[in-house]
Design a protein around this motif. Sequence first.
Motif, short mmCIF file in Angstrom:
data_model
loop_
_atom_site.label_atom_id
_atom_site.label_comp_id
_atom_site.label_asym_id
_atom_site.label_seq_id
_atom_site.Cartn_x
_atom_site.Cartn_y
_atom_site.Cartn_z
N PRO A 1 -9.44 0.80 -0.88
CA PRO A 1 -8.28 0.25 -0.63
C PRO A 1 -7.84 -0.75 -1.47
CG PRO A 1 -9.67 -0.54 0.83
CD PRO A 1 -10.62 0.35 0.18
N THR A 2 -6.75 -0.66 -2.44
CA THR A 2 -6.16 -1.52 -3.40
C THR A 2 -4.88 -2.07 -2.54
OG1 THR A 2 -4.85 -0.03 -4.20
CG2 THR A 2 -6.72 -0.08 -5.18
N PRO A 3 -4.38 -3.30 -2.98
CA PRO A 3 -3.09 -3.91 -2.18
C PRO A 3 -1.82 -2.80 -2.25
CG PRO A 3 -4.11 -5.30 -3.65
CD PRO A 3 -4.84 -4.07 -3.96
N LEU A 4 -1.89 -1.87 -3.38
CA LEU A 4 -0.61 -1.22 -3.39
C LEU A 4 -0.99 0.12 -2.40
CD1 LEU A 4 1.97 0.02 -4.56
CD2 LEU A 4 0.70 1.02 -6.44
N ARG A 5 -2.21 0.59 -2.30
CA ARG A 5 -2.47 1.68 -1.52
C ARG A 5 -2.32 1.28 0.28
NH1 ARG A 5 -7.89 4.00 -4.49
NH2 ARG A 5 -6.86 5.22 -5.95
N ILE A 6 -2.72 -0.10 0.47
CA ILE A 6 -2.60 -0.69 1.82
C ILE A 6 -1.10 -0.81 2.06
CG2 ILE A 6 -2.79 -2.57 3.22
CD1 ILE A 6 -5.31 -3.30 1.63
N TRP A 7 -0.32 -1.28 0.97
CA TRP A 7 1.38 -1.04 1.29
C TRP A 7 1.52 0.14 1.58
CZ3 TRP A 7 5.28 -3.44 2.84
CH2 TRP A 7 6.60 -2.86 2.64
N HIS A 8 1.27 1.19 0.99
CA HIS A 8 1.74 2.51 1.17
C HIS A 8 1.32 3.13 2.50
CE1 HIS A 8 3.75 2.94 -2.71
NE2 HIS A 8 2.92 3.19 -3.43
N SER A 9 0.14 2.65 2.78
CA SER A 9 -0.29 2.93 4.09
C SER A 9 0.43 2.58 5.37
CB SER A 9 -1.68 2.35 4.42
OG SER A 9 -2.41 3.17 3.30
N LEU A 10 0.77 1.09 4.91
CA LEU A 10 1.68 0.62 6.20
C LEU A 10 3.06 1.33 6.30
CD1 LEU A 10 1.00 -3.32 5.49
CD2 LEU A 10 0.29 -1.85 7.17
N PHE B 1 -0.43 11.15 15.73
CA PHE B 1 -1.22 9.70 15.55
C PHE B 1 -2.38 9.90 14.67
CE2 PHE B 1 -4.46 6.55 16.92
CZ PHE B 1 -3.61 5.55 16.41
N VAL B 2 -3.17 11.17 15.07
CA VAL B 2 -4.49 11.39 14.13
C VAL B 2 -3.79 11.89 12.98
CG1 VAL B 2 -6.50 13.05 14.08
CG2 VAL B 2 -5.75 12.00 16.33
N ILE B 3 -3.01 12.75 12.71
CA ILE B 3 -2.48 13.21 11.47
C ILE B 3 -2.12 11.75 10.58
CG2 ILE B 3 -0.45 14.39 10.09
CD1 ILE B 3 -0.63 16.37 12.25
N THR B 4 -1.54 10.98 11.14
CA THR B 4 -1.21 9.60 10.64
C THR B 4 -2.41 8.89 10.06
OG1 THR B 4 0.91 9.47 11.82
CG2 THR B 4 0.15 7.45 10.78
N ILE C 1 -3.40 8.39 6.20
CA ILE C 1 -3.73 6.80 5.69
C ILE C 1 -5.14 6.81 5.00
CG2 ILE C 1 -4.09 4.63 6.23
CD1 ILE C 1 -1.81 4.89 8.35
N GLY C 2 -6.09 7.65 5.86
CA GLY C 2 -7.44 7.52 5.19
C GLY C 2 -7.54 8.06 3.79
#
Length: 515
Positions: A465-474, A450-453, A457-458
């Motif tokens: 955080p751009t919209p594309l980066r948020i999408w990749h994070s999800l 969980f912490v690695i995730t 993401i960080g």
Amino acid sequence: MAFVEVCLWTLLAVVLSWTIFHVTKTMKKATKLADVAAEEKRDGVPDVIIVGAGVGGSALAYALAKDGRRVHVIERDMREPVRMMGECMQPGGRLLLSKLGLQDCLEGIDAQKSTGLALFKDGKETLTSFPMDTNFPYEPYGRFFHNGRFVQRLRQKASSLPNVRLEEGTVRSLIEEKGVVKGVTYKNSSGEETTAFAPLTVVCDGCHSNLRRFLNNNNAEVTAYEIGYISKNCRLENPDKLHLIMAKPSFAMLYQISSTDVRCNFELLSNNLPSVSNGEMASFVKNSIAPQVPLKLRKTFLKGLDEGANIKITQAKRMPATLSGKKGVIVLGDAFNMRHPVIASGMMVLLSDILILSRLLKPLGNLGDSNQVSEVMKSFYVLRKPMSATVNTLGNAFWQVLIASKDEAKEAMRQGCFDYLSSGGVRTSGMMAMFGGMNPMPLCLIYHLFVITLFSIGQLLSPFPTPLRIWHSLRLFGLSLKLLVPHLKAEGVSQMLSPANAVAYRKSYMDATVV
């Protein structure tokens, strides 16, 4: 009223008669079983037949024989095995080996000290070590060695006990009567077909077991192909580290298996492999894999190929553990449970299983009581979970993270894992304790995943955080769940999430008492 009384007295008489009959029958059955067991002892029939004299079969034979059991081990080939798996014993494995009384089997085979991991990615290097400041009750060091030498030492140790019989032979099938396994048919070293009988049979004949399909419904999944060879007369700069290169498409490894021999191997994901016989594999390694190996390791990596080393190919498999529905038989080792070998901890799980099983079987006076043995196996299946679930989940998840990808979310997880292990402190020490089998606690592994995730993401969202980066994070978070959820199902949610089970395992099997 008279009629009612007659009915009640009749009912009472029936109940008493049935009770007396049932008790008498049970006592006669117990007496008969005891007589059979005594007769078997008089006739020299072994208590246990073990199919396979590899690491598991030999270690189990020694453990059971120390408890007074007569053990007959049947092994297809008693010559020293030539394998490129099972060449690393993690600190947790050494502790379990010691608790079985087999620690001296690592002596006299030119085994090399292992203190941790050297990890390489995109020109960067990080050195990590097994933590010193934990509650682990043993030296926090592992060993590298030639697998065949270790197996031969285990065989010698087992056969040194007078109640162990090691025989070369090829087991053809199990002998079964009314759903209960009674023994095996096998071809002995003279080529004669013969039989052997025992109250209990243990199948421990490895990942290519020809008996597993008759005992379990589970099938082994081939995940990749491991290709390896030995570079002789070499010494690594850090011989106490397992060198793991995060290459493409997957990974490459180097580690010191003797004072002069270095194991070199790498992984390919496709079954369309270059041919070894016509030299295509050697050319592929030199042109595609070697350029990804750091310069300080490349000369050693290529030396074996230049000198015509024997290139071996083996399948990497994974298979969840399931108990056999047959009575009178137990399945252990790679015939029972497999995970990706990248963290080199399969033997540790096997030794843990043997320690648990031998302790559970020790109080049983009659191994021919299939009901008692079945109850033992149910307990065994639960007790093994803290170690097996931790190693299975870590091995399979870490392997999937190591696979290179053009997918930005997957690559972010891969980079995040490297950076997490490089960060030092409790992050690195916590993960290295997991790798070394020093903290077999699935819940702790879930925490690190969980912490690695979140760590990945960080990095993915940085610097903003751009919209594309948020999408990749999800998507990255979804990938993390895909790594974990199958193991929650396979190992059991309660087993994975219960800290009480892990604490009980540590107290019972990893305390400070060493044989």
